[in-house]
Design a protein around this motif. Structure first.
Motif, PDB file in Angstrom:
ATOM      1  N   ARG A 167       0.830  -1.204   0.000  1.00  0.00           N
ATOM      2  CA  ARG A 167       0.000   0.000   0.000  1.00  0.00           C
ATOM      3  C   ARG A 167       0.871   1.263   0.000  1.00  0.00           C
ATOM      4  NH1 ARG A 167      -5.018   1.911   1.120  1.00  0.00           N
ATOM      5  NH2 ARG A 167      -5.150   3.886   2.278  1.00  0.00           N
ATOM      6  N   SER A 168       1.905   1.269   0.808  1.00  0.00           N
ATOM      7  CA  SER A 168       2.796   2.424   0.848  1.00  0.00           C
ATOM      8  C   SER A 168       3.479   2.645  -0.495  1.00  0.00           C
ATOM      9  CB  SER A 168       3.847   2.242   1.943  1.00  0.00           C
ATOM     10  OG  SER A 168       3.240   2.121   3.216  1.00  0.00           O
ATOM     11  N   SER A 169       3.865   1.551  -1.162  1.00  0.00           N
ATOM     12  CA  SER A 169       4.528   1.661  -2.463  1.00  0.00           C
ATOM     13  C   SER A 169       3.583   2.219  -3.523  1.00  0.00           C
ATOM     14  CB  SER A 169       5.050   0.285  -2.897  1.00  0.00           C
ATOM     15  OG  SER A 169       5.988  -0.228  -1.970  1.00  0.00           O
ATOM     16  N   LEU A 170       2.344   1.731  -3.530  1.00  0.00           N
ATOM     17  CA  LEU A 170       1.369   2.219  -4.505  1.00  0.00           C
ATOM     18  C   LEU A 170       1.068   3.700  -4.276  1.00  0.00           C
ATOM     19  CD1 LEU A 170      -1.113  -0.808  -4.605  1.00  0.00           C
ATOM     20  CD2 LEU A 170       0.712  -0.264  -6.220  1.00  0.00           C
ATOM     21  N   LEU A 171       0.961   4.103  -3.004  1.00  0.00           N
ATOM     22  CA  LEU A 171       0.715   5.514  -2.697  1.00  0.00           C
ATOM     23  C   LEU A 171       1.888   6.387  -3.131  1.00  0.00           C
ATOM     24  CD1 LEU A 171      -0.940   5.241   0.839  1.00  0.00           C
ATOM     25  CD2 LEU A 171      -2.043   5.875  -1.321  1.00  0.00           C
ATOM     26  N   GLU A 172       3.113   5.879  -2.965  1.00  0.00           N
ATOM     27  CA  GLU A 172       4.296   6.626  -3.389  1.00  0.00           C
ATOM     28  C   GLU A 172       4.294   6.839  -4.904  1.00  0.00           C
ATOM     29  OE1 GLU A 172       7.852   8.701  -3.001  1.00  0.00           O
ATOM     30  OE2 GLU A 172       6.468   7.998  -1.441  1.00  0.00           O
ATOM     31  N   LEU A 173       3.929   5.811  -5.640  1.00  0.00           N
ATOM     32  CA  LEU A 173       3.857   5.932  -7.104  1.00  0.00           C
ATOM     33  C   LEU A 173       2.760   6.906  -7.520  1.00  0.00           C
ATOM     34  CD1 LEU A 173       4.337   2.175  -8.064  1.00  0.00           C
ATOM     35  CD2 LEU A 173       5.921   4.032  -8.588  1.00  0.00           C
ATOM     36  N   GLU A 174       1.627   6.865  -6.827  1.00  0.00           N
ATOM     37  CA  GLU A 174       0.547   7.790  -7.153  1.00  0.00           C
ATOM     38  C   GLU A 174       0.957   9.229  -6.877  1.00  0.00           C
ATOM     39  OE1 GLU A 174      -2.768   6.427  -4.933  1.00  0.00           O
ATOM     40  OE2 GLU A 174      -3.216   4.729  -6.272  1.00  0.00           O
ATOM     41  N   ARG A 175       1.703   9.462  -5.809  1.00  0.00           N
ATOM     42  CA  ARG A 175       2.173  10.818  -5.501  1.00  0.00           C
ATOM     43  C   ARG A 175       3.109  11.357  -6.585  1.00  0.00           C
ATOM     44  NH1 ARG A 175       2.070   9.148   0.084  1.00  0.00           N
ATOM     45  NH2 ARG A 175       4.179   8.286  -0.123  1.00  0.00           N
ATOM     46  N   GLU A 176       3.794  10.426  -7.273  1.00  0.00           N
ATOM     47  CA  GLU A 176       4.697  10.828  -8.354  1.00  0.00           C
ATOM     48  C   GLU A 176       3.984  10.965  -9.692  1.00  0.00           C
ATOM     49  OE1 GLU A 176       7.842  11.744  -8.117  1.00  0.00           O
ATOM     50  OE2 GLU A 176       7.743  11.502  -5.943  1.00  0.00           O
ATOM     51  N   MET A 210      13.460   6.621  -8.310  1.00  0.00           N
ATOM     52  CA  MET A 210      12.119   6.232  -7.889  1.00  0.00           C
ATOM     53  C   MET A 210      12.106   4.786  -7.409  1.00  0.00           C
ATOM     54  SD  MET A 210       8.908   7.309  -7.713  1.00  0.00           S
ATOM     55  CE  MET A 210       8.513   6.317  -6.285  1.00  0.00           C
ATOM     56  N   VAL A 211      12.808   3.925  -8.140  1.00  0.00           N
ATOM     57  CA  VAL A 211      12.909   2.522  -7.743  1.00  0.00           C
ATOM     58  C   VAL A 211      13.654   2.411  -6.423  1.00  0.00           C
ATOM     59  CG1 VAL A 211      13.738   0.223  -8.425  1.00  0.00           C
ATOM     60  CG2 VAL A 211      12.830   1.789 -10.158  1.00  0.00           C
ATOM     61  N   SER A 212      14.692   3.203  -6.253  1.00  0.00           N
ATOM     62  CA  SER A 212      15.449   3.192  -4.990  1.00  0.00           C
ATOM     63  C   SER A 212      14.581   3.645  -3.825  1.00  0.00           C
ATOM     64  CB  SER A 212      16.683   4.087  -5.118  1.00  0.00           C
ATOM     65  OG  SER A 212      17.537   3.627  -6.141  1.00  0.00           O
ATOM     66  N   ALA A 213      13.709   4.635  -4.075  1.00  0.00           N
ATOM     67  CA  ALA A 213      12.818   5.117  -3.018  1.00  0.00           C
ATOM     68  C   ALA A 213      11.850   4.022  -2.584  1.00  0.00           C
ATOM     69  CB  ALA A 213      12.057   6.346  -3.502  1.00  0.00           C
ATOM     70  N   ALA A 215      12.478   0.848  -2.693  1.00  0.00           N
ATOM     71  CA  ALA A 215      13.254  -0.158  -1.959  1.00  0.00           C
ATOM     72  C   ALA A 215      13.498   0.245  -0.511  1.00  0.00           C
ATOM     73  CB  ALA A 215      14.585  -0.400  -2.671  1.00  0.00           C
ATOM     74  N   ARG A 216      13.403   1.549  -0.206  1.00  0.00           N
ATOM     75  CA  ARG A 216      13.645   2.017   1.157  1.00  0.00           C
ATOM     76  C   ARG A 216      12.390   2.018   2.024  1.00  0.00           C
ATOM     77  NH1 ARG A 216      16.953   5.760  -1.755  1.00  0.00           N
ATOM     78  NH2 ARG A 216      15.265   7.306  -1.680  1.00  0.00           N
ATOM     79  N   ILE A 217      11.247   1.683   1.442  1.00  0.00           N
ATOM     80  CA  ILE A 217      10.000   1.641   2.213  1.00  0.00           C
ATOM     81  C   ILE A 217      10.072   0.502   3.221  1.00  0.00           C
ATOM     82  CG2 ILE A 217       7.512   1.178   2.045  1.00  0.00           C
ATOM     83  CD1 ILE A 217       7.503   2.653  -0.599  1.00  0.00           C
ATOM     84  N   ASP A 218       9.555   0.742   4.413  1.00  0.00           N
ATOM     85  CA  ASP A 218       9.600  -0.240   5.490  1.00  0.00           C
ATOM     86  C   ASP A 218       8.939  -1.551   5.051  1.00  0.00           C
ATOM     87  OD1 ASP A 218      10.042  -1.277   8.080  1.00  0.00           O
ATOM     88  OD2 ASP A 218       7.980  -0.767   8.645  1.00  0.00           O
ATOM     89  N   GLY A 219       9.660  -2.642   5.224  1.00  0.00           N
ATOM     90  CA  GLY A 219       9.145  -3.958   4.877  1.00  0.00           C
ATOM     91  C   GLY A 219       9.508  -4.425   3.484  1.00  0.00           C
ATOM     92  N   VAL A 220       9.966  -3.516   2.626  1.00  0.00           N
ATOM     93  CA  VAL A 220      10.344  -3.882   1.254  1.00  0.00           C
ATOM     94  C   VAL A 220      11.756  -4.455   1.267  1.00  0.00           C
ATOM     95  CG1 VAL A 220      10.799  -3.044  -1.077  1.00  0.00           C
ATOM     96  CG2 VAL A 220       8.821  -2.185   0.206  1.00  0.00           C
ATOM     97  N   LYS A 221      11.890  -5.647   0.752  1.00  0.00           N
ATOM     98  CA  LYS A 221      13.200  -6.291   0.702  1.00  0.00           C
ATOM     99  C   LYS A 221      13.953  -5.913  -0.570  1.00  0.00           C
ATOM    100  CE  LYS A 221      15.468 -10.821   0.592  1.00  0.00           C
ATOM    101  NZ  LYS A 221      15.257 -12.287   0.566  1.00  0.00           N
ATOM    102  N   ASP A 222      13.234  -5.822  -1.700  1.00  0.00           N
ATOM    103  CA  ASP A 222      13.911  -5.547  -2.972  1.00  0.00           C
ATOM    104  C   ASP A 222      12.923  -4.905  -3.935  1.00  0.00           C
ATOM    105  OD1 ASP A 222      16.077  -5.648  -4.857  1.00  0.00           O
ATOM    106  OD2 ASP A 222      15.022  -7.279  -5.846  1.00  0.00           O
TER     107      ASP A 222
END
Length: 231
Positions: A167-176, A210-213, A215-222
Motif C-alpha cells: 500500500r505504501s509503495s502504490l501511494l508513493e507511485l501515485e504521488r509521483e 524512484m525505484v530506490s525510493a 526499496a527504502r520503504i519499510d518492509g520492502v526487501k527488494d
C-alpha cells in the motif's frame, strides 16, 4: 517426360544461394536479439518457398510437357497463405503484451524473398531484405525512443507481508503521478516470515531514484525495474 536427375541451371543455383544468404541474414538478426526463429528457421522457410515456387512455375511443365490449363500461380498462392501457420506459432501473449509479431513478420518476409528469388527477381529480393533491416534496425529503434513516454514499465517488488509495504509503495507511485496496477502476485520462500513478490505496471518512464525510493520503504526487501518486453 523430363530426364531423371536434371541438373539445376546457373540462374537457379544463383537464386537458391541468394535465398539462403538473404534469409540467413534475417535469421541472424532475430537470433542475435535472442528471438524464437533464428537462422535455421528463416533459411528453411526461404528455401522451402523457393522450391514451391520453382515447382509452381516449372515443375508441372517439365514433368508433363504440357502447360495448357495450368495456372502457375496456384502453388505459389498457397505458400503465401500457408506460411501464416508457421508465423502464428511464434506469437504469444506475455504479461498482457503480444510478443513475436516482428519474428512472424520476418518469417513471412523470408518466404517472400524465396519466392521472388525463384522468379529471378534478384533486385527486388535484395531490396526487400534491405528494407527489412532498415525498418528493424533503423526505424523501429527510433520510433521506440520517440514513443517511450507512452510505453509501460514494470517494477518487481518483494516485501514482507503484514507491514503495509504494498500500500505504501502504490501511494508513493501515485504521488509521483503514476497510475500503478498490480499485474501479478506470488508468495516466495523466505528464511523468516512470509514474503510476497508482486509486479506493478505503470505507464511512462520510471527513474532509477524512484525505484530506490520504493526499496527504502519499510518492509520492502527488494525493488527492481524489469526490462521492457520486445516483439
Amino acid at each position: 517426360m523430363t530426364q531423371l536427375f536434371d541438373l539445376p541451371t546457373w540462374s537457379q543455383l544463383l537464386s537458391a544461394a541468394m535465398t539462403v544468404l538473404l534469409c540467413g541474414l534475417i535469421g541472424f538478426e532475430r537470433e542475435y536479439h535472442d528471438k524464437a526463429a533464428g537462422i535455421r528457421t528463416n533459411v528453411l522457410v526461404g528455401i522451402g518457398s523457393w522450391l514451391f515456387t520453382m515447382v509452381s512455375f516449372y515443375g508441372y511443365k517439365a514433368a508433363t510437357g504440357l502447360a495448357d490449363g495450368w495456372d502457375p500461380s496456384r502453388i505459389a498462392a498457397q505458400v503465401v497463405s500457408g506460411i501464416g501457420f508457421i508465423g502464428a506459432g511464434v506469437i504469444f501473449v506475455h504479461r498482457d503484451n503480444v510478443r513475436g509479431l516482428t519474428t512472424a513478420a520476418g518469417i513471412w518476409v523470408s518466404a517472400a524473398i524465396g519466392m521472388s528469388a525463384a522468379c529471378e527477381l534478384f533486385s527486388l529480393s535484395m531490396l526487400t531484405a534491405l528494407l527489412y533491416f532498415l525498418v528493424v534496425l533503423g526505424i523501429a529503434p527510433l520510433a521506440h525512443r520517440l514513443t517511450r513516454r507512452q510505453r509501460h514499465a514494470t517494477i518487481r517488488l518483494t516485501y514482507r507481508n503484514g507491514k503495509g509495504s504494498l500500500r505504501s509503495s502504490l501511494l508513493e507511485l501515485e504521488r509521483e503521478g503514476f497510475d500503478p496496477q498490480v499485474v501479478s502476485s506470488r508468495n516466495v520462500e523466505a528464511g523468516s516470515g512470509s514474503m510476497v513478490a508482486v509486479e506493478i505496471r505503470v505507464q511512462g518512464n520510471i527513474a532509477a531514484d524512484m525505484v530506490s525510493a520504493l526499496a527504502r520503504i519499510d518492509g520492502v526487501k527488494d525493488a527492481e525495474l524489469l526490462p521492457e518486453d520486445e516483439e
